[in-house]
Design a protein around this motif. Structure first.
Motif, PDB file in Angstrom:
ATOM      1  N   VAL A 173      -8.182-102.621 -15.036  1.00 41.17           N
ATOM      2  CA  VAL A 173      -8.859-102.066 -15.968  1.00 41.17           C
ATOM      3  C   VAL A 173      -7.962-101.054 -16.734  1.00 41.17           C
ATOM      4  CG1 VAL A 173     -11.038-100.897 -17.046  1.00 41.17           C
ATOM      5  CG2 VAL A 173     -10.931-102.750 -15.200  1.00 41.17           C
ATOM      6  N   GLY A 174      -7.741-101.091 -18.148  1.00 40.17           N
ATOM      7  CA  GLY A 174      -6.989 -99.895 -18.855  1.00 40.17           C
ATOM      8  C   GLY A 174      -8.047 -99.123 -19.470  1.00 40.17           C
ATOM      9  N   PRO A 175      -7.580 -97.889 -20.132  1.00 36.41           N
ATOM     10  CA  PRO A 175      -8.314 -97.102 -20.951  1.00 36.41           C
ATOM     11  C   PRO A 175      -9.234 -97.624 -21.968  1.00 36.41           C
ATOM     12  CG  PRO A 175      -6.096 -96.684 -21.436  1.00 36.41           C
ATOM     13  CD  PRO A 175      -6.077 -97.864 -20.205  1.00 36.41           C
ATOM     14  N   LEU A 176      -8.790 -98.771 -22.592  1.00 36.83           N
ATOM     15  CA  LEU A 176      -9.468 -99.242 -23.690  1.00 36.83           C
ATOM     16  C   LEU A 176     -10.877 -99.850 -23.421  1.00 36.83           C
ATOM     17  CD1 LEU A 176      -8.798 -99.808 -26.770  1.00 36.83           C
ATOM     18  CD2 LEU A 176      -8.423-102.315 -25.926  1.00 36.83           C
ATOM     19  N   ALA A 177     -10.934-100.332 -22.060  1.00 36.91           N
ATOM     20  CA  ALA A 177     -12.051-100.909 -21.537  1.00 36.91           C
ATOM     21  C   ALA A 177     -13.091 -99.854 -20.999  1.00 36.91           C
ATOM     22  CB  ALA A 177     -11.712-101.909 -20.491  1.00 36.91           C
ATOM     23  N   LEU A 178     -12.349 -98.859 -20.398  1.00 35.88           N
ATOM     24  CA  LEU A 178     -13.106 -97.807 -19.789  1.00 35.88           C
ATOM     25  C   LEU A 178     -13.809 -97.015 -20.975  1.00 35.88           C
ATOM     26  CD1 LEU A 178     -13.929 -96.382 -17.219  1.00 35.88           C
ATOM     27  CD2 LEU A 178     -11.767 -94.785 -17.651  1.00 35.88           C
ATOM     28  N   THR A 179     -13.130 -96.770 -21.993  1.00 34.31           N
ATOM     29  CA  THR A 179     -13.680 -95.925 -23.239  1.00 34.31           C
ATOM     30  C   THR A 179     -14.852 -96.901 -23.657  1.00 34.31           C
ATOM     31  OG1 THR A 179     -11.456 -95.296 -23.778  1.00 34.31           O
ATOM     32  CG2 THR A 179     -13.134 -95.011 -25.530  1.00 34.31           C
ATOM     33  N   GLY A 180     -14.521 -98.130 -23.914  1.00 39.99           N
ATOM     34  CA  GLY A 180     -15.836 -99.057 -24.610  1.00 39.99           C
ATOM     35  C   GLY A 180     -17.045 -98.932 -23.467  1.00 39.99           C
ATOM     36  N   TRP A 181     -16.739 -98.873 -22.140  1.00 44.46           N
ATOM     37  CA  TRP A 181     -17.713 -98.832 -21.371  1.00 44.46           C
ATOM     38  C   TRP A 181     -18.784 -97.729 -21.520  1.00 44.46           C
ATOM     39  CZ3 TRP A 181     -14.989-100.236 -16.047  1.00 44.46           C
ATOM     40  CH2 TRP A 181     -14.643-101.636 -16.072  1.00 44.46           C
ATOM     41  N   GLN A 182     -17.918 -96.433 -21.661  1.00 42.28           N
ATOM     42  CA  GLN A 182     -18.727 -95.287 -21.673  1.00 42.28           C
ATOM     43  C   GLN A 182     -19.334 -95.031 -23.083  1.00 42.28           C
ATOM     44  OE1 GLN A 182     -16.972 -91.727 -19.755  1.00 42.28           O
ATOM     45  NE2 GLN A 182     -15.464 -93.238 -19.258  1.00 42.28           N
ATOM     46  N   LEU A 183     -18.755 -95.414 -24.051  1.00 41.01           N
ATOM     47  CA  LEU A 183     -19.367 -95.441 -25.648  1.00 41.01           C
ATOM     48  C   LEU A 183     -20.460 -95.991 -25.667  1.00 41.01           C
ATOM     49  CD1 LEU A 183     -15.958 -94.871 -27.609  1.00 41.01           C
ATOM     50  CD2 LEU A 183     -17.555 -93.049 -27.296  1.00 41.01           C
ATOM     51  N   THR A 184     -20.353 -97.402 -25.091  1.00 42.57           N
ATOM     52  CA  THR A 184     -21.424 -98.152 -25.421  1.00 42.57           C
ATOM     53  C   THR A 184     -22.857 -97.797 -24.463  1.00 42.57           C
ATOM     54  OG1 THR A 184     -20.087-100.154 -25.692  1.00 42.57           O
ATOM     55  CG2 THR A 184     -22.320-100.663 -24.947  1.00 42.57           C
ATOM     56  N   ALA A 185     -22.449 -97.267 -23.297  1.00 43.01           N
ATOM     57  CA  ALA A 185     -23.552 -96.946 -22.648  1.00 43.01           C
ATOM     58  C   ALA A 185     -24.145 -95.582 -23.088  1.00 43.01           C
ATOM     59  CB  ALA A 185     -23.197 -96.629 -21.095  1.00 43.01           C
ATOM     60  N   GLY A 186     -23.414 -94.603 -23.578  1.00 43.32           N
ATOM     61  CA  GLY A 186     -23.912 -93.434 -24.136  1.00 43.32           C
ATOM     62  C   GLY A 186     -24.778 -93.771 -25.416  1.00 43.32           C
ATOM     63  N   GLY A 187     -24.080 -94.732 -26.271  1.00 40.29           N
ATOM     64  CA  GLY A 187     -24.870 -94.919 -27.500  1.00 40.29           C
ATOM     65  C   GLY A 187     -26.131 -95.705 -27.470  1.00 40.29           C
ATOM     66  N   LEU A 188     -26.316 -96.517 -26.133  1.00 42.48           N
ATOM     67  CA  LEU A 188     -27.606 -97.302 -25.774  1.00 42.48           C
ATOM     68  C   LEU A 188     -28.420 -96.182 -25.327  1.00 42.48           C
ATOM     69  CD1 LEU A 188     -26.110-100.433 -24.208  1.00 42.48           C
ATOM     70  CD2 LEU A 188     -27.312-100.419 -26.348  1.00 42.48           C
ATOM     71  N   LEU A 189     -28.108 -95.078 -24.631  1.00 44.18           N
ATOM     72  CA  LEU A 189     -29.133 -93.836 -24.353  1.00 44.18           C
ATOM     73  C   LEU A 189     -29.521 -93.053 -25.762  1.00 44.18           C
ATOM     74  CD1 LEU A 189     -27.071 -92.725 -21.088  1.00 44.18           C
ATOM     75  CD2 LEU A 189     -29.695 -93.854 -21.185  1.00 44.18           C
ATOM     76  N   ILE A 190     -28.538 -93.022 -26.447  1.00 43.62           N
ATOM     77  CA  ILE A 190     -28.992 -92.256 -27.746  1.00 43.62           C
ATOM     78  C   ILE A 190     -29.955 -92.835 -28.654  1.00 43.62           C
ATOM     79  CG2 ILE A 190     -27.928 -90.957 -29.702  1.00 43.62           C
ATOM     80  CD1 ILE A 190     -25.566 -90.608 -28.265  1.00 43.62           C
ATOM     81  N   LEU A 226      -7.461 -92.078 -26.687  1.00 38.25           N
ATOM     82  CA  LEU A 226      -6.544 -91.235 -26.469  1.00 38.25           C
ATOM     83  C   LEU A 226      -6.901 -90.025 -25.266  1.00 38.25           C
ATOM     84  CD1 LEU A 226      -5.061 -90.319 -29.833  1.00 38.25           C
ATOM     85  CD2 LEU A 226      -3.881 -91.619 -28.260  1.00 38.25           C
ATOM     86  N   TRP A 227      -8.118 -89.643 -25.423  1.00 38.93           N
ATOM     87  CA  TRP A 227      -8.399 -88.661 -24.477  1.00 38.93           C
ATOM     88  C   TRP A 227      -8.775 -89.341 -23.062  1.00 38.93           C
ATOM     89  CZ3 TRP A 227      -9.015 -83.566 -24.732  1.00 38.93           C
ATOM     90  CH2 TRP A 227      -9.848 -82.839 -23.946  1.00 38.93           C
ATOM     91  N   PHE A 228      -9.095 -90.443 -22.873  1.00 37.58           N
ATOM     92  CA  PHE A 228      -9.332 -91.274 -21.505  1.00 37.58           C
ATOM     93  C   PHE A 228      -8.120 -91.370 -21.152  1.00 37.58           C
ATOM     94  CE2 PHE A 228     -13.501 -93.350 -22.885  1.00 37.58           C
ATOM     95  CZ  PHE A 228     -14.222 -92.027 -22.892  1.00 37.58           C
ATOM     96  N   ARG A 229      -7.111 -91.855 -21.931  1.00 36.80           N
ATOM     97  CA  ARG A 229      -5.896 -92.235 -21.486  1.00 36.80           C
ATOM     98  C   ARG A 229      -5.070 -90.940 -21.075  1.00 36.80           C
ATOM     99  NH1 ARG A 229      -0.912 -92.174 -24.115  1.00 36.80           N
ATOM    100  NH2 ARG A 229       0.727 -93.730 -23.508  1.00 36.80           N
ATOM    101  N   GLY A 230      -5.230 -89.718 -21.716  1.00 37.12           N
ATOM    102  CA  GLY A 230      -4.723 -88.674 -21.014  1.00 37.12           C
ATOM    103  C   GLY A 230      -5.216 -87.923 -19.880  1.00 37.12           C
ATOM    104  N   ILE A 231      -6.458 -88.360 -19.655  1.00 30.82           N
ATOM    105  CA  ILE A 231      -6.991 -87.441 -18.456  1.00 30.82           C
ATOM    106  C   ILE A 231      -6.692 -88.484 -17.130  1.00 30.82           C
ATOM    107  CG2 ILE A 231      -9.272 -88.884 -18.338  1.00 30.82           C
ATOM    108  CD1 ILE A 231     -10.610 -86.080 -17.863  1.00 30.82           C
ATOM    109  N   GLY A 232      -6.332 -89.673 -17.315  1.00 36.13           N
ATOM    110  CA  GLY A 232      -5.900 -90.438 -16.226  1.00 36.13           C
ATOM    111  C   GLY A 232      -4.566 -90.000 -15.757  1.00 36.13           C
ATOM    112  N   ARG A 233      -3.865 -89.187 -16.629  1.00 35.54           N
ATOM    113  CA  ARG A 233      -2.452 -88.781 -16.298  1.00 35.54           C
ATOM    114  C   ARG A 233      -2.069 -87.460 -15.954  1.00 35.54           C
ATOM    115  NH1 ARG A 233      -3.130 -93.211 -18.971  1.00 35.54           N
ATOM    116  NH2 ARG A 233      -1.914 -95.159 -18.891  1.00 35.54           N
ATOM    117  N   MET A 234      -3.029 -86.792 -16.281  1.00 37.07           N
ATOM    118  CA  MET A 234      -3.154 -85.245 -16.052  1.00 37.07           C
ATOM    119  C   MET A 234      -4.251 -84.675 -15.188  1.00 37.07           C
ATOM    120  SD  MET A 234      -2.553 -84.682 -20.491  1.00 37.07           S
ATOM    121  CE  MET A 234      -2.570 -82.756 -20.168  1.00 37.07           C
TER     122      MET A 234
END
Length: 317
Positions: A173-190, A226-234
């Motif tokens: 799983v890459g950062p694109l999918a991980l980003t989508g999961w979190q934004l969708t879950a957060g949006g559904l909560l809001i 970009l943020w998710f991608r960076g935090i996996g490498r730093m």
């Protein structure tokens, strides 16, 4: 594909820089007094778009992990930050948020076994002080609920950042999918909160539609990826030290586009915060960010600061 460390830092820094434009876009293009609807329009369309591009859904325990990360980084973070922004004097929520590196350092010690150094703590304090010089205006009465909301937003974002690094990504799983999961879950909560508190969506003209389009695509989908991608490498601390770029960008945009003056004190604060941001990239050199960087094993967490006050607005977050 190998990525150099300076390039990784520069690309990750584009996320908080983008979030620093949110205040200007919100005040100049969007309907007034609809913070929850704005948070929903940023998170859910961007999340669904990234899910469509990644074509990958969580499996097993990652349904629960994605929901937790989405709640911490988006679903709880956005409403708490908006609440604090409306109840505190301009800039105060950003000052509380700028203490994020200190919270991350503490949580990293508890959850990741990364003990903070004195240099990390000192650099975090200097960053928070620099941001305070940039965004604080004349003192006003401090609202207890607003202060608690700002503190809770910072803790929520910091916990999401550290947990994302602790859990990593599922295999393949890459950062694109991980980003989508979190934004969708957060949006559904809001979503239910937005409709319960603010009612039906407002009528949108072309200007507002363009503003929401920018927030959903560049300011959220691309920036969070970009943020998710960076935090996996730093290390979590290194990434969080890029956060002060957000209120600093908001101040520069306010000066350049909105005619807001920058005082000598604010310029000194910018220099301190930028210096701390650079120094923060040299803390914890034994972590992932100190090694050669590759385009695999991404992890990630957004950290945004959505502001409605002088020179402080970003949404991380």
């Amino acid at each position: 594909m190998a990525v150099s460390r300076p390039a990784l830092i520069a690309l990750t820094a584009l996320a908080p820089i983008s979030w620093g434009t949110t205040y200007a876009v919100t005040t100049e293009f969007l309907p007034a007094d609809r913070p929850l609807f704005t948070g929903l329009m940023r998170a859910l369309p961007a999340g669904l778009l990234l899910l469509a591009l990644a074509r990958t859904l969580p499996r097993g325990a990652w349904w629960g992990k994605a929901a937790v990360l989405g709640a911490l980084n988006i679903g709880a973070f956005f409403p708490l930050l908006f609440l604090s922004a409306y109840r505190l004097p301009g800039g105060m929520a950003a000052v509380v948020g700028s203490a994020g590196p200190l919270f991350v350092a503490g949580l990293s010690a508890l959850l990741l076994g990364q003990r903070p150094t004195r240099r990390t703590l000192l650099t975090g304090a200097v960053a928070a002080f620099g941001v305070s010089l940039v965004v604080l205006r004349a003192a006003g009465a401090l609202d207890a609920l607003g202060l608690l909301a700002a503190l809770a937003a910072t803790v929520s974002m910091s916990a999401g950042t550290v947990l994302t690094q602790r859990w990593g990504c599922p295999a393949g799983v890459g950062p694109l999918a991980l980003t989508g999961w979190q934004l969708t879950a957060g949006g559904l909560l809001i979503a239910p909160l937005a409709f319960l508190v603010e009612g039906a969506p407002p009528a949108l003209d072309g200007r507002a539609a363009g503003g929401y389009l920018y927030l959903a695509l560049a300011n959220t989908a691309v920036a969070y990826w970009l943020w998710f991608r960076g935090i996996g490498r730093m290390t979590a601390t290194q990434v969080t030290f890029l956060g002060p770029l957000s209120p600093l960008t908001a101040a520069v945009v306010g000066w350049a586009a909105l005619g807001q003056a920058l005082t000598p004190v604010q310029l000194v604060g910018m220099a301190l915060a930028l210096g701390a941001t650079v120094a923060g990239q040299f803390t914890g050199r034994g972590g992932p960010g100190a090694r050669g960087v590759t385009a695999t094993k991404p992890q990630g967490a957004p950290a945004d600061r959505e502001r409605r006050g002088v020179a402080a607005g970003v949404v991380r977050r």
